[in-house]
Design a protein around this motif. Structure first.
Motif, mmCIF file in Angstrom:
data_model
loop_
_atom_site.group_PDB
_atom_site.id
_atom_site.type_symbol
_atom_site.label_atom_id
_atom_site.label_comp_id
_atom_site.label_asym_id
_atom_site.label_seq_id
_atom_site.Cartn_x
_atom_site.Cartn_y
_atom_site.Cartn_z
ATOM 1 N N GLU A 1 0.823 -1.065 0.043
ATOM 2 C CA GLU A 1 -0.261 -0.028 0.001
ATOM 3 C C GLU A 1 0.991 1.450 -0.125
ATOM 4 O O GLU A 1 2.058 1.094 0.109
ATOM 5 C CB GLU A 1 -0.826 -0.015 1.076
ATOM 6 C CG GLU A 1 -0.186 0.137 2.581
ATOM 7 C CD GLU A 1 -1.014 0.140 3.640
ATOM 8 O OE1 GLU A 1 -2.119 0.458 3.665
ATOM 9 O OE2 GLU A 1 -0.540 -0.433 4.797
ATOM 10 N N PHE A 2 0.174 2.371 -0.188
ATOM 11 C CA PHE A 2 1.003 3.780 -0.325
ATOM 12 C C PHE A 2 0.134 4.461 0.773
ATOM 13 O O PHE A 2 -1.179 5.088 0.181
ATOM 14 C CB PHE A 2 1.146 4.207 -1.682
ATOM 15 C CG PHE A 2 2.056 5.194 -1.785
ATOM 16 C CD1 PHE A 2 2.680 6.084 -0.471
ATOM 17 C CD2 PHE A 2 2.642 5.338 -3.040
ATOM 18 C CE1 PHE A 2 3.568 6.863 -0.703
ATOM 19 C CE2 PHE A 2 3.678 6.602 -3.190
ATOM 20 C CZ PHE A 2 4.182 7.383 -1.946
ATOM 21 N N GLY A 3 0.548 5.267 1.978
ATOM 22 C CA GLY A 3 -0.495 5.731 2.799
ATOM 23 C C GLY A 3 -0.357 7.264 2.254
ATOM 24 O O GLY A 3 0.276 7.718 1.321
ATOM 25 N N ALA A 4 -1.181 8.170 2.986
ATOM 26 C CA ALA A 4 -1.400 9.603 2.653
ATOM 27 C C ALA A 4 0.050 10.166 2.458
ATOM 28 O O ALA A 4 0.676 10.262 3.313
ATOM 29 C CB ALA A 4 -2.222 9.994 3.611
ATOM 30 N N HIS A 5 -0.010 10.889 1.362
ATOM 31 C CA HIS A 5 1.156 11.670 0.990
ATOM 32 C C HIS A 5 0.644 12.769 -0.108
ATOM 33 O O HIS A 5 -0.223 12.425 -0.577
ATOM 34 C CB HIS A 5 2.356 10.902 0.493
ATOM 35 C CG HIS A 5 2.037 10.277 -0.720
ATOM 36 N ND1 HIS A 5 1.249 9.092 -0.940
ATOM 37 C CD2 HIS A 5 2.347 10.538 -2.292
ATOM 38 C CE1 HIS A 5 1.176 8.929 -2.078
ATOM 39 N NE2 HIS A 5 1.723 9.788 -2.910
ATOM 40 N N VAL A 6 1.454 13.709 -0.329
ATOM 41 C CA VAL A 6 1.384 14.573 -1.311
ATOM 42 C C VAL A 6 2.798 14.628 -2.295
ATOM 43 O O VAL A 6 3.627 14.483 -1.666
ATOM 44 C CB VAL A 6 1.230 16.090 -0.913
ATOM 45 C CG1 VAL A 6 2.230 16.713 -0.527
ATOM 46 C CG2 VAL A 6 0.388 16.814 -2.134
ATOM 47 N N ASP A 7 2.394 14.596 -3.614
ATOM 48 C CA ASP A 7 3.651 14.381 -4.373
ATOM 49 C C ASP A 7 4.756 15.434 -4.559
ATOM 50 O O ASP A 7 3.992 16.739 -4.264
ATOM 51 C CB ASP A 7 3.337 13.953 -5.933
ATOM 52 C CG ASP A 7 2.561 12.635 -6.137
ATOM 53 O OD1 ASP A 7 2.506 11.970 -5.082
ATOM 54 O OD2 ASP A 7 1.792 12.492 -7.113
ATOM 55 N N ASN A 8 5.918 15.362 -4.494
ATOM 56 C CA ASN A 8 6.819 16.690 -4.545
ATOM 57 C C ASN A 8 6.488 17.404 -5.645
ATOM 58 O O ASN A 8 5.959 17.103 -6.847
ATOM 59 C CB ASN A 8 8.215 16.091 -4.653
ATOM 60 C CG ASN A 8 8.810 15.206 -3.738
ATOM 61 O OD1 ASN A 8 8.317 15.169 -2.754
ATOM 62 N ND2 ASN A 8 9.958 14.850 -4.064
ATOM 63 N N LEU B 1 -3.692 15.427 -1.211
ATOM 64 C CA LEU B 1 -3.312 14.380 -0.526
ATOM 65 C C LEU B 1 -4.011 13.113 -1.093
ATOM 66 O O LEU B 1 -5.135 13.011 -1.520
ATOM 67 C CB LEU B 1 -3.589 14.455 1.000
ATOM 68 C CG LEU B 1 -2.815 15.177 1.991
ATOM 69 C CD1 LEU B 1 -3.233 15.390 3.331
ATOM 70 C CD2 LEU B 1 -1.353 14.534 1.993
ATOM 71 N N HIS B 2 -3.307 11.831 -1.309
ATOM 72 C CA HIS B 2 -3.756 10.738 -1.885
ATOM 73 C C HIS B 2 -3.048 9.712 -1.187
ATOM 74 O O HIS B 2 -1.920 9.695 -0.635
ATOM 75 C CB HIS B 2 -3.671 10.967 -3.585
ATOM 76 C CG HIS B 2 -2.358 11.095 -3.723
ATOM 77 N ND1 HIS B 2 -1.787 12.213 -4.096
ATOM 78 C CD2 HIS B 2 -1.461 10.208 -4.320
ATOM 79 C CE1 HIS B 2 -0.594 12.249 -4.342
ATOM 80 N NE2 HIS B 2 -0.400 10.919 -4.804
ATOM 81 N N ARG B 3 -3.533 8.448 -1.367
ATOM 82 C CA ARG B 3 -3.064 7.243 -0.934
ATOM 83 C C ARG B 3 -3.474 6.148 -1.960
ATOM 84 O O ARG B 3 -4.607 6.282 -2.662
ATOM 85 C CB ARG B 3 -3.115 6.733 0.502
ATOM 86 C CG ARG B 3 -4.662 6.919 0.950
ATOM 87 C CD ARG B 3 -4.703 6.951 2.454
ATOM 88 N NE ARG B 3 -6.080 7.548 2.728
ATOM 89 C CZ ARG B 3 -7.096 6.746 3.181
ATOM 90 N NH1 ARG B 3 -7.157 5.436 3.293
ATOM 91 N NH2 ARG B 3 -8.067 7.171 3.663
HETATM 92 NI NI NI Z 1 1.552 10.201 -5.077
#
Ligand code: NI
Length: 224
Positions: free
Chosen positions: A92-99, A158-160
């Motif tokens: 999985e990929f937790g909540a983040h914002v792309d650079n 924000l996305h995951r």
């Molecule tokens: Ni992303």
């Protein structure tokens, strides 16, 4: 604004991508992650300079160039060379914002990531979980599209990716620097363009004036 773009890849391109990715060498996805996102990122990725990533990346870029909906919605100035990822069961990929700014590999250029794109490459019935969850101002959106379809969304959100619980999910992902940086301005241009296309079917003389307004707004807001 989230925009789903159907059938970005043809059946032939999709089949080629799926067969290349089935035998590709997958490495740790954290190589392209920033400090915060590396802590929550658990997936696999193709090396940016691998033969498969280059070949399939070119196919995706050519497909985007012929896609009128993508061109109108993104008003692309630069498109980042597509990357490819894979989530196997438990990943999985937790909540983040792309650079916000990304160096373009193999060049001195950098692009500002105005839009993020995920092009789904696995049929949804072949895996469980693995939804792309995007925090829009209006609420959480859950995205899981057919293989060959793509979602375009503001990189500010924000996305995951939720955990895959069966099968494996592969996708291409990349960013776009738009000629129109502001999401609201870009959305108004998109809406205006769609309305002009609809009116075009009625062949009204005012269409020329509306088209002039569209281009004059692009002149006002766009950067080239
Ligand atoms: Ni992303």
């Amino acid at each position: 604004m989230l925009i789903a773009i159907p059938d970005v890849l043809s059946e032939t391109e999709l089949a080629l991508a799926q067969s290349r990715l089935a035998t590709a060498h997958w490495g740790d996805g954290r190589v392209t992650a920033g400090h915060q996102s590396a802590r929550v990122k658990h997936n696999l990725q193709l090396a940016e300079d691998s033969a498969e990533a280059r070949e399939l990346g070119e196919i995706v870029l050519r497909a985007l160039e012929r896609n009128a909906l993508f061109m109108t919605a993104a008003l692309p100035r630069h498109v980042f060379p597509p990357l490819f990822n894979r989530y196997e069961s438990g990943m999985e990929f937790g909540a983040h914002v792309d650079n916000a700014i990304r160096p373009v590999p193999g060049s001195a250029r950098r692009i500002r990531t105005d839009l993020s794109a995920t092009l789904f490459l696995t049929a949804p019935q072949d895996y469980d979980g693995g939804e792309l969850l995007i925090e829009e101002p209006s609420g959480l959106r859950s995205i899981k599209l057919r293989a060959g379809h793509m979602i375009l969304y503001p990189a500010t959100h924000l996305h995951r990716v939720s955990a895959v619980t069966r099968g494996a999910r592969t996708a291409a992902f990349f960013w776009i620097q738009s000629m129109v940086k502001d999401d609201g301005e870009r959305q108004m241009l998109f809406d205006l363009d769609r309305a002009i296309v609809e009116l075009g079917q009625a062949d009204h003389p005012a269409i020329a004036r509306l088209t002039a307004v569209y281009h004059n707004l692009v002149r006002k807001w766009g950067e080239v």
